[in-house]
Design a protein around this motif. Structure first.
Motif, PDB file in Angstrom:
ATOM      1  N   PHE A  14       4.892  10.616   5.261  1.00 25.35           N
ATOM      2  CA  PHE A  14       6.217  10.268   4.751  1.00 25.35           C
ATOM      3  C   PHE A  14       6.036   9.657   3.363  1.00 25.35           C
ATOM      4  O   PHE A  14       5.196   8.764   3.185  1.00 25.35           O
ATOM      5  N   PRO A  15       6.789  10.121   2.380  1.00 25.77           N
ATOM      6  CA  PRO A  15       6.618   9.602   1.013  1.00 25.77           C
ATOM      7  C   PRO A  15       7.150   8.179   0.901  1.00 25.77           C
ATOM      8  O   PRO A  15       8.324   7.955   0.598  1.00 25.77           O
ATOM      9  N   CYS A  16       6.286   7.217   1.135  1.00 24.35           N
ATOM     10  CA  CYS A  16       6.771   5.838   1.203  1.00 24.35           C
ATOM     11  C   CYS A  16       5.768   4.855   0.620  1.00 24.35           C
ATOM     12  O   CYS A  16       4.605   5.176   0.352  1.00 24.35           O
ATOM     13  N   ILE A  17       6.270   3.643   0.430  1.00 23.55           N
ATOM     14  CA  ILE A  17       5.477   2.467   0.063  1.00 23.55           C
ATOM     15  C   ILE A  17       5.613   1.497   1.228  1.00 23.55           C
ATOM     16  O   ILE A  17       6.716   1.305   1.748  1.00 23.55           O
ATOM     17  N   ILE A  18       4.509   0.903   1.662  1.00 26.03           N
ATOM     18  CA  ILE A  18       4.531  -0.016   2.801  1.00 26.03           C
ATOM     19  C   ILE A  18       4.201  -1.423   2.313  1.00 26.03           C
ATOM     20  O   ILE A  18       3.247  -1.620   1.556  1.00 26.03           O
ATOM     21  N   VAL A  37       0.860  -1.181   0.000  1.00 21.13           N
ATOM     22  CA  VAL A  37       0.000   0.000   0.000  1.00 21.13           C
ATOM     23  C   VAL A  37       0.900   1.236   0.000  1.00 21.13           C
ATOM     24  O   VAL A  37       2.056   1.171   0.412  1.00 21.13           O
ATOM     25  N   GLY A  38       0.392   2.350  -0.489  1.00 21.55           N
ATOM     26  CA  GLY A  38       1.177   3.579  -0.441  1.00 21.55           C
ATOM     27  C   GLY A  38       1.324   4.272  -1.770  1.00 21.55           C
ATOM     28  O   GLY A  38       0.487   4.129  -2.671  1.00 21.55           O
ATOM     29  N   ARG A  39       2.408   4.987  -1.934  1.00 23.35           N
ATOM     30  CA  ARG A  39       2.586   5.919  -3.038  1.00 23.35           C
ATOM     31  C   ARG A  39       3.142   5.203  -4.290  1.00 23.35           C
ATOM     32  O   ARG A  39       4.314   5.349  -4.643  1.00 23.35           O
ATOM     33  N   LEU A  40       2.270   4.453  -4.912  1.00 20.88           N
ATOM     34  CA  LEU A  40       2.679   3.647  -6.059  1.00 20.88           C
ATOM     35  C   LEU A  40       1.487   3.364  -6.959  1.00 20.88           C
ATOM     36  O   LEU A  40       0.406   3.039  -6.471  1.00 20.88           O
ATOM     37  N   ARG A  41       1.706   3.496  -8.279  1.00 17.72           N
ATOM     38  CA  ARG A  41       0.707   3.091  -9.266  1.00 17.72           C
ATOM     39  C   ARG A  41       1.292   1.957 -10.083  1.00 17.72           C
ATOM     40  O   ARG A  41       2.452   2.021 -10.515  1.00 17.72           O
ATOM     41  N   ILE A  42       0.491   0.912 -10.298  1.00 16.34           N
ATOM     42  CA  ILE A  42       0.955  -0.249 -11.041  1.00 16.34           C
ATOM     43  C   ILE A  42      -0.102  -0.665 -12.059  1.00 16.34           C
ATOM     44  O   ILE A  42      -1.261  -0.255 -11.977  1.00 16.34           O
ATOM     45  N   ARG A  43       0.318  -1.494 -13.006  1.00 16.17           N
ATOM     46  CA  ARG A  43      -0.612  -2.194 -13.882  1.00 16.17           C
ATOM     47  C   ARG A  43      -0.541  -3.671 -13.517  1.00 16.17           C
ATOM     48  O   ARG A  43       0.520  -4.292 -13.582  1.00 16.17           O
ATOM     49  N   ASP A  44      -1.656  -4.216 -13.094  1.00 14.89           N
ATOM     50  CA  ASP A  44      -1.752  -5.634 -12.751  1.00 14.89           C
ATOM     51  C   ASP A  44      -2.687  -6.270 -13.765  1.00 14.89           C
ATOM     52  O   ASP A  44      -3.903  -6.127 -13.685  1.00 14.89           O
ATOM     53  N   GLY A  45      -2.112  -6.961 -14.752  1.00 15.83           N
ATOM     54  CA  GLY A  45      -2.907  -7.477 -15.863  1.00 15.83           C
ATOM     55  C   GLY A  45      -3.451  -6.320 -16.670  1.00 15.83           C
ATOM     56  O   GLY A  45      -2.689  -5.494 -17.179  1.00 15.83           O
ATOM     57  N   ASN A  46      -4.756  -6.221 -16.772  1.00 15.50           N
ATOM     58  CA  ASN A  46      -5.382  -5.134 -17.528  1.00 15.50           C
ATOM     59  C   ASN A  46      -5.844  -3.985 -16.640  1.00 15.50           C
ATOM     60  O   ASN A  46      -6.458  -3.027 -17.127  1.00 15.50           O
ATOM     61  N   ILE A  94      -5.220  -0.847 -13.903  1.00 11.68           N
ATOM     62  CA  ILE A  94      -4.296   0.134 -13.357  1.00 11.68           C
ATOM     63  C   ILE A  94      -4.747   0.453 -11.939  1.00 11.68           C
ATOM     64  O   ILE A  94      -5.901   0.822 -11.703  1.00 11.68           O
ATOM     65  N   LEU A  95      -3.834   0.287 -10.972  1.00 15.04           N
ATOM     66  CA  LEU A  95      -4.170   0.421  -9.558  1.00 15.04           C
ATOM     67  C   LEU A  95      -3.344   1.513  -8.894  1.00 15.04           C
ATOM     68  O   LEU A  95      -2.122   1.593  -9.103  1.00 15.04           O
ATOM     69  N   ASP A  96      -4.006   2.352  -8.111  1.00 16.83           N
ATOM     70  CA  ASP A  96      -3.349   3.353  -7.280  1.00 16.83           C
ATOM     71  C   ASP A  96      -3.327   2.789  -5.864  1.00 16.83           C
ATOM     72  O   ASP A  96      -4.356   2.695  -5.200  1.00 16.83           O
ATOM     73  N   LEU A  97      -2.146   2.390  -5.383  1.00 18.96           N
ATOM     74  CA  LEU A  97      -2.058   1.685  -4.106  1.00 18.96           C
ATOM     75  C   LEU A  97      -2.256   2.605  -2.905  1.00 18.96           C
ATOM     76  O   LEU A  97      -2.331   2.123  -1.768  1.00 18.96           O
ATOM     77  N   SER A  98      -2.357   3.910  -3.143  1.00 20.35           N
ATOM     78  CA  SER A  98      -2.667   4.814  -2.040  1.00 20.35           C
ATOM     79  C   SER A  98      -4.165   4.862  -1.774  1.00 20.35           C
ATOM     80  O   SER A  98      -4.622   5.499  -0.826  1.00 20.35           O
ATOM     81  N   ARG A  99      -4.938   4.167  -2.621  1.00 18.11           N
ATOM     82  CA  ARG A  99      -6.395   4.170  -2.493  1.00 18.11           C
ATOM     83  C   ARG A  99      -6.945   2.737  -2.430  1.00 18.11           C
ATOM     84  O   ARG A  99      -7.996   2.441  -2.991  1.00 18.11           O
ATOM     85  N   MET A 100      -6.196   1.866  -1.743  1.00 16.49           N
ATOM     86  CA  MET A 100      -6.569   0.452  -1.722  1.00 16.49           C
ATOM     87  C   MET A 100      -7.042  -0.030  -0.355  1.00 16.49           C
ATOM     88  O   MET A 100      -7.126  -1.231  -0.114  1.00 16.49           O
ATOM     89  N   GLY A 101      -7.356   0.893   0.565  1.00 18.23           N
ATOM     90  CA  GLY A 101      -7.841   0.481   1.870  1.00 18.23           C
ATOM     91  C   GLY A 101      -6.721   0.009   2.779  1.00 18.23           C
ATOM     92  O   GLY A 101      -5.539   0.047   2.428  1.00 18.23           O
ATOM     93  N   SER A 102      -7.081  -0.469   3.962  1.00 18.88           N
ATOM     94  CA  SER A 102      -6.085  -0.823   4.974  1.00 18.88           C
ATOM     95  C   SER A 102      -5.315  -2.094   4.643  1.00 18.88           C
ATOM     96  O   SER A 102      -4.227  -2.319   5.158  1.00 18.88           O
ATOM     97  N   GLN A 103      -5.869  -2.959   3.780  1.00 18.23           N
ATOM     98  CA  GLN A 103      -5.168  -4.194   3.414  1.00 18.23           C
ATOM     99  C   GLN A 103      -4.287  -4.018   2.190  1.00 18.23           C
ATOM    100  O   GLN A 103      -3.384  -4.816   1.944  1.00 18.23           O
TER     101      GLN A 103
END
Length: 398
Positions: free
Chosen positions: A245-249, A183-192, A194-203
């Motif tokens: 803090f600008p991070c990925i967890i 989770v955190g400050r990262l955007r990825i493409r998973d298959g088709n 596009i996910l913003d991991l800063s908006r994916m909830g607590s899990q």
């Protein structure tokens, strides 16, 4: 991406983290286009695409057929994955598999069952590659449960086959079940998608074991924080730590599954410093060693999974007194704890890291350990509001 965290994150106050980040970016620029240089005497493993993996597999099968035609006594050379064939590459600071092999006769009565099982795994892998599909280790076991008997038998043969074709296990399209989260400050493409991991909830996003379908698109993070336990990640996610803090967890749930470690390796190769938060016990140090240098069992995969530049942020043995952790939540050492601590102290890579060696010796001397959750005795927000910020500010890490 949003720059909200950059407005809160004081780069002067946390200059030691920023320094690691800038050094990482310079290192990436210097290594651009260069391959990892491995020492002589280690097996070279490749991360193959589907076509190359099929070609390697067929090359092995063709070799067996040729031996049958020529001598009638085919032998398969299987790389030795035992501890005696593990090499610590001091320059790259990772555990690697040596070049020693074990000869398996395909016509010997003593190895007939093993060979039959291995050929069955080859057949399954070939089918997966032909159809460009992935399966889990558990699913593979159930394709022929009467032959494999126990999953540990098929699991070992999967790794044997990967080393025989000199490839990562993911190259065979056999993956482990998803375990890690991010989770955190990262955007990825998973298959088709596009996910913003800063908006994916607590899990957060569950790290996809089929990493060949995952692409990193964008990040403005300046470091990665890996936590041993999912509970700590949930706490950090609830506080939206990445906005301060600008991070990925990432949460590896223990020593981290293969997919989590491979994904972490990708992030670190972008120049991002990596910090680790584990329990203050010998197993926490063991987890750190696996993330940093790879595991002995999967040493052939270390160039694709190890993160040598990782820093152990905590919980350190000395932190228990420095942060006045109450005696009531400190746990007495067991005989197994002492045994693991002594085994780690005998490792060359521990001896070469004096701060790490001192922390393990202090733990062994005090005969005490504590979990990350021990900080809740000082308040539910102490970990997020006090401990981690102070650690990052002072550079108190191994």
């Amino acid at each position: 991406m949003s720059t909200k965290s950059k407005q809160i994150y004081n780069t002067k106050k946390y200059h030691k983290v920023r320094q690691l980040y800038e050094e990482g970016l310079k290192r990436v620029a210097q290594l651009q286009g260069k391959e990892l240089e491995l020492p002589d005497g280690v097996a070279k493993i490749d991360d193959l695409d589907t076509l190359d993996a099929k070609a390697r597999l067929r090359q092995v099968v063709d070799g067996i057929i040729a031996q049958i035609m020529l001598t009638g006594r085919p032998v398969l050379e299987v790389p030795n994955r035992s501890a005696s064939n593990i090499i610590w590459d001091e320059n790259n600071d990772m555990l690697l598999m040596g070049e020693n092999t074990t000869s398996k006769s395909l016509l010997s009565l003593s190895s007939a069952l093993d060979v039959t099982r291995l050929v069955r795994v080859m057949e399954i892998v070939n089918d997966l590659l032909e159809q460009n599909l992935h399966t889990t280790k558990r699913d593979l076991f159930y394709t022929d449960v009467n032959l494999f008997k126990e999953q540990k038998n098929s699991d070992g043969l999967i790794e044997d086959l990967a080393t025989v074709i000199r490839a990562t296990r993911n190259s065979t399209h056999i993956i482990a079940s998803a375990m890690g989260n991010c989770v955190g400050r990262l955007r990825i493409r998973d298959g088709n998608d596009i996910l913003d991991l800063s908006r994916m909830g607590s899990q957060g996003w569950q790290v996809n074991p089929a990493l060949d379908s995952v692409e990193i698109l964008e990040t403005d993070a300046e470091f990665v924080l890996v936590v041993e336990k999912n509970a700590a990640m949930v706490r950090l996610a609830e506080a939206r730590f990445w906005e301060r803090f600008p991070c990925i967890i990432m949460a590896g749930r223990g020593q981290g599954d293969m997919a989590s470690r491979m994904f972490l390796r990708r992030l670190s190769k972008m120049g991002l410093p990596v910090f680790l938060l584990v329990d203050a016990d010998p197993y926490g140090s063991y987890i750190a060693s696996v993330y940093m240098r790879g595991s002995k069992r999967l040493s052939y995969e270390s160039p694709f999974m190890a993160t040598p530049d990782l820093h152990m942020l905590g919980v350190l043995a000395k932190d228990l007194d420095e942060y006045n952790i109450p005696k009531e939540v400190r746990i007495p050492f067991t005989a197994q704890d002492a045994k693991r601590a002594k085994e780690l102290l005998n490792e060359d890579f521990i001896k070469a890291n004096k701060k790490w060696e001192m922390d393990l010796k202090l733990m062994l001397k005090n005969k005490q350990k504590a979990e990350i959750q021990a900080f809740t005795t000082k308040g539910f927000k102490f970990l997020v509001d006090e401990y981690l910020p102070r650690k990052l500010e002072t550079g108190d890490w191994i």
